[in-house]
Design a protein around this motif. Structure first.
Motif, short mmCIF file in Angstrom:
data_model
loop_
_atom_site.label_atom_id
_atom_site.label_comp_id
_atom_site.label_asym_id
_atom_site.label_seq_id
_atom_site.Cartn_x
_atom_site.Cartn_y
_atom_site.Cartn_z
N LEU A 17 0.83 -1.20 0.00
CA LEU A 17 0.00 0.00 0.00
C LEU A 17 0.87 1.26 0.00
O LEU A 17 0.67 2.17 -0.81
CB LEU A 17 -0.93 0.00 1.22
N LEU A 18 1.85 1.31 0.88
CA LEU A 18 2.70 2.50 0.99
C LEU A 18 3.51 2.74 -0.27
O LEU A 18 3.68 3.89 -0.69
CB LEU A 18 3.64 2.37 2.20
N MET A 19 4.00 1.67 -0.86
CA MET A 19 4.82 1.81 -2.06
C MET A 19 3.97 1.95 -3.33
O MET A 19 4.48 2.32 -4.38
CB MET A 19 5.76 0.62 -2.19
N GLY A 20 2.68 1.63 -3.21
CA GLY A 20 1.80 1.72 -4.37
C GLY A 20 2.13 0.67 -5.42
O GLY A 20 1.98 0.91 -6.61
N GLN A 21 2.59 -0.48 -4.95
CA GLN A 21 3.01 -1.55 -5.85
C GLN A 21 2.38 -2.87 -5.42
O GLN A 21 2.22 -3.12 -4.23
CB GLN A 21 4.53 -1.69 -5.83
N LYS A 62 7.55 13.55 -2.55
CA LYS A 62 6.31 13.29 -3.29
C LYS A 62 5.85 11.85 -3.07
O LYS A 62 4.69 11.59 -2.79
CB LYS A 62 6.52 13.57 -4.78
N MET A 63 6.77 10.89 -3.15
CA MET A 63 6.45 9.48 -2.93
C MET A 63 5.94 9.28 -1.50
O MET A 63 4.96 8.59 -1.28
CB MET A 63 7.70 8.62 -3.19
N PHE A 64 6.59 9.92 -0.54
CA PHE A 64 6.21 9.77 0.87
C PHE A 64 4.82 10.34 1.11
O PHE A 64 4.01 9.73 1.80
CB PHE A 64 7.24 10.47 1.76
N ARG A 65 4.53 11.48 0.51
CA ARG A 65 3.21 12.08 0.70
C ARG A 65 2.13 11.22 0.05
O ARG A 65 1.05 11.07 0.61
CB ARG A 65 3.18 13.50 0.12
N PHE A 66 2.41 10.67 -1.10
CA PHE A 66 1.44 9.78 -1.74
C PHE A 66 1.24 8.52 -0.90
O PHE A 66 0.13 7.98 -0.85
CB PHE A 66 1.84 9.44 -3.17
N GLU A 97 1.48 13.37 8.33
CA GLU A 97 1.43 14.32 7.22
C GLU A 97 1.46 15.76 7.73
O GLU A 97 2.19 16.60 7.21
CB GLU A 97 0.18 14.09 6.36
N LYS A 98 0.70 16.04 8.79
CA LYS A 98 0.70 17.40 9.35
C LYS A 98 2.06 17.74 9.97
O LYS A 98 2.53 18.87 9.83
CB LYS A 98 -0.41 17.56 10.38
N MET A 99 2.68 16.77 10.64
CA MET A 99 4.00 17.01 11.24
C MET A 99 5.04 17.37 10.18
O MET A 99 5.81 18.29 10.35
CB MET A 99 4.50 15.74 11.95
N ILE A 100 5.03 16.61 9.10
CA ILE A 100 6.08 16.75 8.09
C ILE A 100 5.79 17.84 7.08
O ILE A 100 6.67 18.61 6.71
CB ILE A 100 6.34 15.39 7.40
N PHE A 101 4.53 17.92 6.64
CA PHE A 101 4.19 18.84 5.56
C PHE A 101 3.40 20.07 6.02
O PHE A 101 3.17 20.98 5.23
CB PHE A 101 3.41 18.10 4.46
N GLY A 102 2.95 20.08 7.27
CA GLY A 102 2.26 21.25 7.82
C GLY A 102 0.77 21.32 7.52
O GLY A 102 0.07 22.14 8.07
N GLU A 103 0.29 20.44 6.63
CA GLU A 103 -1.13 20.44 6.29
C GLU A 103 -1.49 19.11 5.64
O GLU A 103 -0.62 18.35 5.24
CB GLU A 103 -1.47 21.57 5.33
#
Length: 114
Positions: A17-21, A62-66, A97-103
Motif C-alpha cells: 500500500l505504501l509503495m503503491g506496488q 512526493k512518494m512519501f506524501r502519496f 502528514e501534518k508534522m512533516i508537511f504542515g497540512e
C-alpha cells in the motif's frame, strides 16, 4: 532500527500500500517508508517515534506524501471492515502528514478543489 529486522515485522500488505506496488521486494523499501509502515501497523507506537519522524530525512517527498495519502484513502474505503483499526491508521497518517508537511493534502469532509 531500520532494515531487514523491521521489514520482517511489517505487513506485506502495508508495504504494498505504501509503495503503491502489487509486489515489494525485501531490501528495496526506503528507511522512511519502513518507519511509516511501523507506525501504520502499530499506531500505539506513534507517541514513541515522533522524534524519529521529526528528524526524518525524506529522499522523495512526493512518494512519501502519496504513501500517506494512500493510507488515508484505503482506510476510508475499508472503514466498515474494522472501524477502530482503520480510524487509527488514518489518524496516524494524518498526524505524520501534518508534522512533516504542515497540512493535509485532502481532508475528509472538506471540498477537494476550490
Amino acid at each position: 532500527m531500520m532494515g531487514s529486522d523491521v521489514e520482517r515485522e511489517i505487513s506485506v500488505d502495508t508495504l504494498q500500500l505504501l509503495m503503491g506496488q502489487a509486489s515489494v521486494k525485501q531490501g528495496t523499501v526506503p528507511d522512511e517508508v519502513l518507519l511509516l509502515a511501523k507506525a501504520i501497523d502499530d499506531p500505539y507506537c506513534l507517541p514513541f517515534i515522533i522524534e524519529e519522524l521529526d528528524e526524518l530525512e525524506i529522499k522523495d517527498e512526493k512518494m512519501f506524501r502519496f504513501a500517506l495519502l494512500r493510507v488515508q484513502i484505503d482506510s476510508e474505503l475499508r472503514m466498515n471492515e474494522d472501524i477502530q483499526m482503520h480510524q487509527r491508521r488514518r489518524y496516524v497518517a494524518q498526524v505524520i502528514e501534518k508534522m512533516i508537511f504542515g497540512e493535509l493534502l485532502i481532508e475528509i469532509g472538506t471540498p477537494f478543489m476550490d
